[in-house]
Motif scaffolding. Structure first.
Motif, PDB file in Angstrom:
ATOM      1  N   UNK A  11       0.836  -1.202   0.000  1.00 57.13           N
ATOM      2  CA  UNK A  11       0.000   0.000   0.000  1.00 57.13           C
ATOM      3  C   UNK A  11       0.865   1.244   0.000  1.00 57.13           C
ATOM      4  N   UNK A  12       1.931   1.232   0.805  1.00 55.15           N
ATOM      5  CA  UNK A  12       2.817   2.392   0.859  1.00 55.15           C
ATOM      6  C   UNK A  12       3.424   2.675  -0.512  1.00 55.15           C
ATOM      7  N   UNK A  13       3.859   1.626  -1.206  1.00 54.88           N
ATOM      8  CA  UNK A  13       4.473   1.801  -2.530  1.00 54.88           C
ATOM      9  C   UNK A  13       3.457   2.323  -3.540  1.00 54.88           C
ATOM     10  N   UNK A  14       2.221   1.823  -3.457  1.00 57.41           N
ATOM     11  CA  UNK A  14       1.183   2.284  -4.387  1.00 57.41           C
ATOM     12  C   UNK A  14       0.860   3.747  -4.160  1.00 57.41           C
ATOM     13  N   UNK A  15       0.824   4.173  -2.898  1.00 56.07           N
ATOM     14  CA  UNK A  15       0.536   5.580  -2.598  1.00 56.07           C
ATOM     15  C   UNK A  15       1.671   6.483  -3.047  1.00 56.07           C
ATOM     16  N   UNK A  16       2.905   6.028  -2.888  1.00 51.15           N
ATOM     17  CA  UNK A  16       4.058   6.809  -3.345  1.00 51.15           C
ATOM     18  C   UNK A  16       4.028   6.930  -4.863  1.00 51.15           C
ATOM     19  N   UNK A  17       3.759   5.808  -5.543  1.00 49.09           N
ATOM     20  CA  UNK A  17       3.732   5.814  -7.012  1.00 49.09           C
ATOM     21  C   UNK A  17       2.642   6.732  -7.548  1.00 49.09           C
ATOM     22  N   UNK A  18       1.506   6.802  -6.832  1.00 46.84           N
ATOM     23  CA  UNK A  18       0.390   7.639  -7.268  1.00 46.84           C
ATOM     24  C   UNK A  18       0.469   9.055  -6.714  1.00 46.84           C
ATOM     25  N   UNK A  19       1.505   9.325  -5.898  1.00 46.10           N
ATOM     26  CA  UNK A  19       1.686  10.638  -5.274  1.00 46.10           C
ATOM     27  C   UNK A  19       0.451  11.025  -4.455  1.00 46.10           C
ATOM     28  N   UNK A  20      -0.026  10.062  -3.659  1.00 40.29           N
ATOM     29  CA  UNK A  20      -1.214  10.263  -2.835  1.00 40.29           C
ATOM     30  C   UNK A  20      -0.810  10.193  -1.366  1.00 40.29           C
ATOM     31  N   UNK A  21      -1.204  11.178  -0.586  1.00 38.99           N
ATOM     32  CA  UNK A  21      -0.900  11.215   0.841  1.00 38.99           C
ATOM     33  C   UNK A  21      -1.977  10.484   1.634  1.00 38.99           C
ATOM     34  N   UNK A  22      -1.691  10.271   2.916  1.00 37.63           N
ATOM     35  CA  UNK A  22      -2.691   9.670   3.801  1.00 37.63           C
ATOM     36  C   UNK A  22      -3.948  10.528   3.820  1.00 37.63           C
ATOM     37  N   UNK A  23      -3.764  11.831   3.959  1.00 40.91           N
ATOM     38  CA  UNK A  23      -4.912  12.737   4.007  1.00 40.91           C
ATOM     39  C   UNK A  23      -5.664  12.745   2.676  1.00 40.91           C
ATOM     40  N   UNK A  24      -4.905  12.689   1.569  1.00 40.31           N
ATOM     41  CA  UNK A  24      -5.545  12.701   0.257  1.00 40.31           C
ATOM     42  C   UNK A  24      -6.391  11.466   0.024  1.00 40.31           C
ATOM     43  N   UNK A  25      -5.890  10.297   0.400  1.00 39.85           N
ATOM     44  CA  UNK A  25      -6.657   9.067   0.227  1.00 39.85           C
ATOM     45  C   UNK A  25      -7.874   9.055   1.144  1.00 39.85           C
ATOM     46  N   UNK A  26      -7.680   9.506   2.381  1.00 40.48           N
ATOM     47  CA  UNK A  26      -8.798   9.544   3.321  1.00 40.48           C
ATOM     48  C   UNK A  26      -9.894  10.492   2.829  1.00 40.48           C
ATOM     49  N   UNK A  27      -9.501  11.637   2.290  1.00 36.07           N
ATOM     50  CA  UNK A  27     -10.472  12.604   1.788  1.00 36.07           C
ATOM     51  C   UNK A  27     -11.239  12.028   0.602  1.00 36.07           C
ATOM     52  N   UNK A  28     -10.547  11.319  -0.287  1.00 40.11           N
ATOM     53  CA  UNK A  28     -11.206  10.709  -1.449  1.00 40.11           C
ATOM     54  C   UNK A  28     -12.229   9.674  -1.014  1.00 40.11           C
ATOM     55  N   UNK A  29     -11.913   8.915   0.034  1.00 39.75           N
ATOM     56  CA  UNK A  29     -12.795   7.846   0.491  1.00 39.75           C
ATOM     57  C   UNK A  29     -13.845   8.334   1.478  1.00 39.75           C
ATOM     58  N   UNK A  30     -13.666   9.565   1.993  1.00 42.45           N
ATOM     59  CA  UNK A  30     -14.604  10.087   2.971  1.00 42.45           C
ATOM     60  C   UNK A  30     -14.482   9.425   4.330  1.00 42.45           C
ATOM     61  N   UNK A  31     -13.241   9.106   4.738  1.00 42.62           N
ATOM     62  CA  UNK A  31     -13.017   8.444   6.026  1.00 42.62           C
ATOM     63  C   UNK A  31     -11.981   9.223   6.826  1.00 42.62           C
ATOM     64  N   UNK A  32     -11.769   8.820   8.065  1.00 42.60           N
ATOM     65  CA  UNK A  32     -10.794   9.463   8.938  1.00 42.60           C
ATOM     66  C   UNK A  32      -9.376   9.084   8.510  1.00 42.60           C
ATOM     67  N   UNK A  33      -8.451  10.045   8.427  1.00 46.36           N
ATOM     68  CA  UNK A  33      -7.058   9.715   8.066  1.00 46.36           C
ATOM     69  C   UNK A  33      -6.433   8.674   8.994  1.00 46.36           C
TER      70      UNK A  33
END
Length: 243
Positions: A11-33
């Motif tokens: 998951x960490x590698x996928x987020x780095x490759x997509x340039x997505x932060x913890x906050x960015x993914x949480x905001x997209x999903x509508x959940x708590x970081x």
């Protein structure tokens, strides 16, 4: 001293490759970081719906990111698992969701639209967006009512430029009632209720999960609509010829 990273390295590698932060993914999903942080730093496996949505956003495979996903959840998702959100009426849907859903499509866009005026307001640059998607290889199909209500609600009235966009399949159908917007595995469905104006009807945000039955039913309905619809062609304007 060497620091060893722990947790979900895929998951960490996928987020780095997509340039997505913890906050960015949480905001997209509508959940708590904090939930995303736990996915990263522990062996916590998310619910199937969040796992599929996160994987799609990161352009990865959910079962690669979370190998134990199949063990943690039922092998056959239910219809309830496909419901991302339910809105009591159209005005309560986040305004940007209509456009962002279409903008995220990579393979398929289907629009079965009985209310073109609403769509013109919700997605202000719809003709340009659809033209860009079609030129990028996305299959784009639009079906509208054969006899629209009101003086100016036909496709040529509301979106005249769509009639000349290459790659778009445009058609009309006499039995169209519900508004269904499909972008890949995501659907926004306005469910008609007798005696209630479409603006006050509930809206479902659905996401396909394997063999779960709800989205499959809507996809079958869309295919039936387009298979039985009448293609729309630009009207050739005749010019008077002098005798």
């Amino acid at each position: 001293m060497t620091t060893t990273l722990t947790g979900n390295e895929r998951l960490r590698a996928a987020m780095v490759a997509a340039n997505v932060t913890i906050e960015g993914l949480a905001d997209h999903l509508g959940i708590d970081p904090k939930s995303v942080d736990r996915w990263l730093n522990t062996d916590r496996t998310p619910h199937a719906r969040n796992a599929e949505a996160a994987a799609k956003y990161l352009r990865a495979d959910a079962y690669h990111l979370w190998p134990r996903l199949g063990e943690r959840h039922r092998s056959a998702p239910t219809a309830q698992d496909e419901v991302v959100a339910c809105y009591p009426m159209r005005s309560t849907v986040p305004y940007g969701l209509w456009r962002s859903t279409l903008a995220g499509a990579a393979t398929v866009i289907d629009l079965a639209v009985s209310n073109l005026l609403f769509l013109a307001d919700a997605v202000w640059d719809l003709p340009t967006l659809l033209a860009d998607k079609a030129s990028a290889g996305v299959r784009v199909r639009i079906v509208t009512p054969e006899d629209p209500a009101g003086p100016v609600t036909g496709l040529g009235d509301v979106f005249p430029s769509l009639l000349t966009v290459p790659g778009l399949r445009l058609s009309t159908h006499p039995g169209l009632r519900a508004d269904v917007m499909r972008a890949d595995d995501d659907l926004l469905v306005t469910t008609p209720i007798d005696g209630l104006t479409p603006a006050l009807a509930p809206v479902l945000h659905l996401r396909r999960l394997g063999p779960a039955p709800m989205v499959g039913g809507y996809l079958a309905t869309l295919d039936h609509l387009f298979a039985t619809a009448t293609p729309v062609r630009p009207v050739a304007h005749l010019r008077a010829v002098a005798a």
